[in-house]
Design an enzyme around this catalytic site. Structure first.
Site, mmCIF file in Angstrom:
data_model
loop_
_atom_site.group_PDB
_atom_site.id
_atom_site.type_symbol
_atom_site.label_atom_id
_atom_site.label_comp_id
_atom_site.label_asym_id
_atom_site.label_seq_id
_atom_site.Cartn_x
_atom_site.Cartn_y
_atom_site.Cartn_z
ATOM 1 N N SER A 71 -13.174 -5.170 -27.312
ATOM 2 C CA SER A 71 -12.498 -3.948 -26.875
ATOM 3 C C SER A 71 -12.380 -3.812 -25.357
ATOM 4 O O SER A 71 -11.483 -3.132 -24.881
ATOM 5 C CB SER A 71 -13.181 -2.723 -27.471
ATOM 6 O OG SER A 71 -14.555 -2.717 -27.172
ATOM 7 N N HIS A 87 -9.086 -3.262 -32.910
ATOM 8 C CA HIS A 87 -7.943 -3.463 -32.007
ATOM 9 C C HIS A 87 -6.954 -4.517 -32.499
ATOM 10 O O HIS A 87 -5.964 -4.792 -31.825
ATOM 11 C CB HIS A 87 -8.437 -3.837 -30.607
ATOM 12 C CG HIS A 87 -9.272 -2.771 -29.989
ATOM 13 N ND1 HIS A 87 -8.718 -1.684 -29.344
ATOM 14 C CD2 HIS A 87 -10.607 -2.593 -29.950
ATOM 15 C CE1 HIS A 87 -9.692 -0.896 -28.917
ATOM 16 N NE2 HIS A 87 -10.847 -1.418 -29.272
ATOM 17 N N LYS A 123 -6.564 4.092 -33.742
ATOM 18 C CA LYS A 123 -5.932 3.248 -32.729
ATOM 19 C C LYS A 123 -4.500 2.933 -33.174
ATOM 20 O O LYS A 123 -3.664 3.823 -33.153
ATOM 21 C CB LYS A 123 -6.811 2.042 -32.462
ATOM 22 C CG LYS A 123 -8.043 2.542 -31.684
ATOM 23 C CD LYS A 123 -9.188 1.638 -31.565
ATOM 24 C CE LYS A 123 -10.288 2.395 -30.791
ATOM 25 N NZ LYS A 123 -11.617 1.907 -31.069
#
Ligand SMILES: *Cc1c(COP(=O)(O)O)cnc(C)c1O
Length: 396
Positions: free
Chosen positions: A179, A207, A239
């Site tokens: 990250s 991610h 996200k």
């Protein structure tokens, strides 16, 4: 009785003196590439809303419909009366998306990681983690009461040495896309090592999901790996999917075990059903809208090409996370502030979030950016770097 306030004030002063003081900005607009922050309009390069779904009209509409049908609060934990038809349908869709038997929703990714790691490993077992893993995974290892070993970043030899000495059940845990660095875990090597050493493998793909792979299947799709290679797959919904919450996907036995044992699942309120309804829509869009991934990849290439020409120190990242490493914390804050003055919002990341001496500007892209936004950011970097003294003045 000891005085609490002077001691806290002393701690705060010491944090500030080291250039590590953190403070918040107040956002008064929806998420998007343009944000209204503390009364100013800024170009946003620090969000994890990679596909630009957080404020998509269809996602917002699903959220409103969800609230009309279910109200706002879920009322209780999933095991009492908080598990709605909306949560259940989303779990089934996440299982299908990840190609697994079942999926289980958690209220946040932080809680999912604490709960999964500590439910799967306990006293007498060994948890092995990449030392650059997300804080929630590291905290899960500490909480688990298992032997907790960190291996050097992506270092398979170091991991293997630790594995051969490990006792009990062996659980390897890694970020998919790291990250703060944006690089990928060596997942093919990790899965063969796990198989060879009879260890369990868990990947947190916060991610990667939605962003990597042709249909957004994340790092597993990128490497062409499946559920037998990585039996425990965790993802977040705040996200690329643009909403809130998290999930783990795996076999029926894995999910049933977590329902019985994961304390951060059992002892917390289920997320609002309307959030689940919104996520059902954003998940469909994330899978179907290939153009979002393609555009994002194009913007990332444009930035890394331009940054290289400017001589910026980029980390080897092909993901939407593009860190420019500055090194010194105060210097990083200075450049971050200069960018802010020019109307650009980027993340300034300092220790202890990243190792000492590797403070960085963490720049993230969204499918809603345009090429000219990237160019303007690069021009601002060029301008600021030209103004900066080449070397720090030496003090005799
Ligand atoms: C953001 C993040 C989390 C935490 O997820 P939240 O839903 O924000 O709590 C966990 N792991 C990784 C790798 C993350 O980037």
């Amino acid at each position: 009785m000891a005085e609490i306030y002077p001691e806290l004030a002393e701690d705060l002063a010491s944090i500030a003196a080291r250039g590590l003081y953190r403070s918040r900005r107040i956002v008064s607009s929806p998420q998007g590439i343009v944000l209204n922050v503390d009364g100013r309009t800024l170009l946003n390069f620090c969000s994890n809303d990679y596909l630009g779904l957080a404020n998509h009209p269809s996602v917002v509409a699903a959220f409103k419909h969800g609230a009309d049908r279910y109200g706002v609060g879920s009322g209780s934990a999933h095991l009492l009366c908080g598990h709605s038809a909306a949560h259940h349908a989303l779990e089934e869709e996440l299982a299908e998306f990840t190609g697994r038997e079942r999926a289980l929703l958690f209220s946040t990714g932080y809680m999912a990681n604490l709960g999964i790691v500590s439910a799967l490993a306990g006293r007498g077992d060994t948890v092995l983690e990449d030392r650059l893993n997300h804080a929630s995974l590291l905290d899960g290892g500490l909480l688990s009461a298992a032997q907790f070993k960190r291996y050097r970043h992506a270092d398979m030899e170091h991991l293997e040495a630790n594995l051969t000495r490990a006792s009990g059940r062996k659980l390897i845990v890694t970020d998919g896309v790291f990250s703060m660095d944006g690089d990928l875990a060596p997942l093919d090597a990790l899965s063969s090592l796990a198989r060879k050493q009879n260890a369990w493998l868990m990947v947190d793909d916060a991610h990667g999901l939605g962003v990597m792979g042709r249909r957004g299947g994340g790092i597993l799709e990128h490497y062409g790996l499946g559920r037998n290679d990585v039996p425990i797959l965790m993802g977040t919904l705040g996200k690329a999917f643009g909403t809130f919450g998290a999930f783990v996907a795996g076999s029926r036995e894995l999910i049933e075990t977590l329902i019985q044992k994961a304390r951060t699942y059992i002892y917390t309120t289920a997320l609002p059903p309307a959030v689940a309804e919104a996520t059902r829509v954003s998940l469909k869009m994330a899978i179907a809208d290939h153009w979002r991934r393609e555009k994002l990849a194009e913007l990332i290439r444009r930035f890394s090409r331009g940054a290289e020409q400017l001589g910026l120190t980029l980390l080897p990242s092909a993901s939407a996370i593009q860190p420019v490493v500055i090194g010194d914390s105060q210097e990083t804050m200075f450049i971050g502030k200069a960018l802010l003055e020019k109307g650009f919002l980027v993340g300034a990341i300092r220790p202890p979030t990243v190792p000492q001496g590797s403070a960085r500007l963490r720049i993230t892209f969204s499918a809603l950016h345009e090429a000219h936004h990237v160019d303007r950011l690069l021009e601002a970097f060029e301008f600021i770097l030209a103004q900066r003294p080449a070397a720090k003045p030496t003090i005799d």
